[in-house]
Design an enzyme around this catalytic site. Structure first.
Site, mmCIF file in Angstrom:
data_model
loop_
_atom_site.group_PDB
_atom_site.id
_atom_site.type_symbol
_atom_site.label_atom_id
_atom_site.label_comp_id
_atom_site.label_asym_id
_atom_site.label_seq_id
_atom_site.Cartn_x
_atom_site.Cartn_y
_atom_site.Cartn_z
ATOM 1 N N THR A 15 0.803 -1.221 0.000
ATOM 2 C CA THR A 15 0.000 0.000 0.000
ATOM 3 C C THR A 15 0.839 1.275 0.000
ATOM 4 O O THR A 15 0.483 2.262 -0.639
ATOM 5 C CB THR A 15 -0.914 -0.002 1.246
ATOM 6 O OG1 THR A 15 -1.742 -1.155 1.156
ATOM 7 C CG2 THR A 15 -1.792 1.218 1.314
ATOM 8 N N ASP A 59 1.840 -7.194 -4.077
ATOM 9 C CA ASP A 59 1.061 -7.121 -2.840
ATOM 10 C C ASP A 59 1.720 -8.172 -1.948
ATOM 11 O O ASP A 59 1.994 -9.288 -2.399
ATOM 12 C CB ASP A 59 -0.399 -7.498 -3.139
ATOM 13 C CG ASP A 59 -1.275 -7.357 -1.904
ATOM 14 O OD1 ASP A 59 -2.213 -6.549 -1.941
ATOM 15 O OD2 ASP A 59 -1.032 -8.067 -0.903
ATOM 16 N N SER A 60 1.969 -7.839 -0.698
ATOM 17 C CA SER A 60 2.775 -8.755 0.119
ATOM 18 C C SER A 60 2.089 -10.097 0.358
ATOM 19 O O SER A 60 2.740 -11.048 0.782
ATOM 20 C CB SER A 60 3.157 -8.097 1.439
ATOM 21 O OG SER A 60 2.082 -8.094 2.334
ATOM 22 N N SER A 61 0.803 -10.194 0.072
ATOM 23 C CA SER A 61 0.146 -11.502 0.201
ATOM 24 C C SER A 61 0.701 -12.483 -0.829
ATOM 25 O O SER A 61 0.501 -13.688 -0.716
ATOM 26 C CB SER A 61 -1.360 -11.358 0.011
ATOM 27 O OG SER A 61 -1.850 -10.447 0.958
ATOM 28 N N ASP A 92 0.642 -6.761 5.205
ATOM 29 C CA ASP A 92 -0.040 -8.033 5.476
ATOM 30 C C ASP A 92 0.908 -9.152 5.911
ATOM 31 O O ASP A 92 0.621 -9.896 6.832
ATOM 32 C CB ASP A 92 -0.829 -8.492 4.237
ATOM 33 C CG ASP A 92 -2.056 -7.619 3.999
ATOM 34 O OD1 ASP A 92 -2.399 -6.815 4.882
ATOM 35 O OD2 ASP A 92 -2.669 -7.735 2.920
ATOM 36 N N THR A 277 1.469 -21.290 21.045
ATOM 37 C CA THR A 277 0.135 -20.955 21.550
ATOM 38 C C THR A 277 -0.657 -20.088 20.568
ATOM 39 O O THR A 277 -0.094 -19.250 19.866
ATOM 40 C CB THR A 277 0.191 -20.239 22.918
ATOM 41 O OG1 THR A 277 -1.145 -19.844 23.286
ATOM 42 C CG2 THR A 277 1.075 -19.007 22.904
ATOM 43 N N GLN A 278 -1.977 -20.290 20.580
ATOM 44 C CA GLN A 278 -2.864 -19.422 19.783
ATOM 45 C C GLN A 278 -3.023 -18.062 20.432
ATOM 46 O O GLN A 278 -3.487 -17.115 19.795
ATOM 47 C CB GLN A 278 -4.266 -20.044 19.695
ATOM 48 C CG GLN A 278 -4.318 -21.299 18.891
ATOM 49 C CD GLN A 278 -5.720 -21.930 18.904
ATOM 50 O OE1 GLN A 278 -6.704 -21.309 19.261
ATOM 51 N NE2 GLN A 278 -5.783 -23.179 18.487
ATOM 52 N N CYS A 279 -2.673 -17.979 21.730
ATOM 53 C CA CYS A 279 -2.795 -16.681 22.415
ATOM 54 C C CYS A 279 -1.809 -15.704 21.798
ATOM 55 O O CYS A 279 -0.732 -16.087 21.346
ATOM 56 C CB CYS A 279 -2.473 -16.814 23.897
ATOM 57 S SG CYS A 279 -3.629 -17.839 24.786
HETATM 58 N N1 ASP Z 1 -2.331 -5.858 0.862
HETATM 59 C C1 ASP Z 1 -1.280 -4.924 1.169
HETATM 60 C C2 ASP Z 1 0.025 -5.693 1.259
HETATM 61 O O1 ASP Z 1 0.312 -6.292 2.234
HETATM 62 C C3 ASP Z 1 -1.580 -4.206 2.430
HETATM 63 C C4 ASP Z 1 -0.514 -3.253 2.881
HETATM 64 O O2 ASP Z 1 0.387 -2.906 2.165
HETATM 65 O O3 ASP Z 1 -0.582 -2.823 4.029
HETATM 66 O O4 ASP Z 1 0.779 -5.673 0.306
#
Ligand code: ASP
Length: 343
Positions: A15, A59-61, A92, A277-279
């Site tokens: 972003t 996009d980092s995803s 992300d 842990t999930q915590c």
């Molecule tokens: N979807 C974007 C990413 O991780 C969100 C961000 O940049 O904060 O690339």
């Protein structure tokens, strides 16, 4: 005369580097060569700032271990020519990438500061400008001719954190990251308050960049009512080498026989099981309750107070080194880059 500080700014996507297309209204990456138009304040720094933009920007995803290897290699290639690095990255998966860097860059003696933003630079109310400008200041900070933060960090919304202690916990607040089990390395307000006692010290050894990562790992998040078939499927993926068990509370899981049998069989197949842990905060204490004692007995190892992100990165890094099971367990049980509180 003091030498000018040189920083390499690496833009990977996300972003922070977006502007709104005036025609379509959609967000798209802007040409980073024109960064000064977006942030004219950059010209007021007395540092040499050079820019490297990844191609393609992502996009980092969409990040993955190959991408991490490219990033680590880029830092290696420019390591001697710069005093520090600022990595602009989507938020992300920033904790995953930055955790991976912390393991891949052994003997790091210079700052590598990750930052990003929740709102694009091209938006009036952006958080990106402050994050970016301060990340530059943090990467350039020196004392007695040494960098103040010679480690991989995330800087986001006034907080400088050790990268491998962070997680993204808020999808919309500017304050998107936390470091639940380790204190902040610096807090930024009118002054930048470094907490030097928590920052890693330089070791002055030569940088060693590890470029072999093994992604034959899995994450199994437990929940009440989980089906035996699901547990079996995750644990028996062909060639699986390690699975993170995301357990309840201080590392607890069901003691139903079918579950324990699945774990036993995985251990017998030499799949390393790590209890995390999930915590969001706190530590795994295997053996505290009956519900974790049996896991400990059969050889499940504790992830202590590590984040899942850090354990995943550590496993990919260690599995890439062809260690024996015994060595692997030994190294998982110690803090390599400050990722766990030594017990
Ligand atoms: N979807 C974007 C990413 O991780 C969100 C961000 O940049 O904060 O690339």
């Amino acid at each position: 005369m003091e030498e000018e500080i040189r920083l390499l700014i690496i833009y990977t996507g996300g972003t922070i580097g977006m502007i709104q297309d005036p025609q379509t209204g959609t967000l798209k990456p802007f040409n980073f060569e024109k960064i000064n138009e977006q942030i004219p304040e950059l010209s007021r720094f007395n540092y040499q700032l050079d820019f490297h933009s990844f191609d393609p920007l992502i996009d980092s995803s969409n990040t993955n271990p190959e991408y991490w290897i490219q990033l680590a290699s880029l830092i290696e290639q420019h390591y001697e020519s710069y005093d520090g690095f600022v990595v602009l990255h989507g938020s992300d998966t920033m904790s995953y990438t930055a955790s991976a860097m912390s393991f891949m860059l052994e003997n790091l003696n210079k700052p590598v500061i990750f930052t990003g933003s929740q709102l694009p630079l091209g938006v009036l109310r952006t958080d990106g400008k402050e994050n970016f400008i301060t990340a530059i200041e943090l990467a350039a900070a020196r004392e007695d001719d040494l960098p103040v933060v010679p480690e991989v960090c995330i800087y986001f919304e006034n907080h400088l954190m050790r990268a491998n202690r962070t997680l993204k916990y808020n999808a919309e607040n500017f304050n998107a990251f936390i470091s639940p089990n380790y204190p902040l390395l610096a807090e930024v307000g009118v002054y930048v308050k470094f907490e030097k006692q928590y920052i890693l010290k330089p070791n002055f050894k030569k940088l060693k960049v590890h470029k072999k990562l093994d992604n034959r790992v899995g994450i199994l998040k437990l929940f009440p009512g989980i089906r035996p078939e699901l547990v079996h499927a995750v644990l028996s993926v062909p060639d699986q080498r390690a699975v993170i068990l995301e357990t309840f509370g201080a590392g607890n899981a069901t003691t139903e026989e079918w579950f324990l049998n699945e774990l036993k069989q995985a251990v017998a197949r030499e799949v390393l099981l790590v209890n995390v842990t999930q915590c969001m905060a706190g530590t795994v204490e295997q053996g505290k309750y009956d519900t974790s004692f049996l896991m400990k007995q059969m050889g499940v190892i504790s992830g202590y107070d590590c984040t899942t992100e850090a354990v995943l990165a550590k496993l990919m890094f260690l599995l890439g080194q062809n260690l024996s099971m015994e060595q692997l367990k030994k190294r998982m049980n110690i803090s390599l880059r400050g990722e766990m509180s030594v017990v």
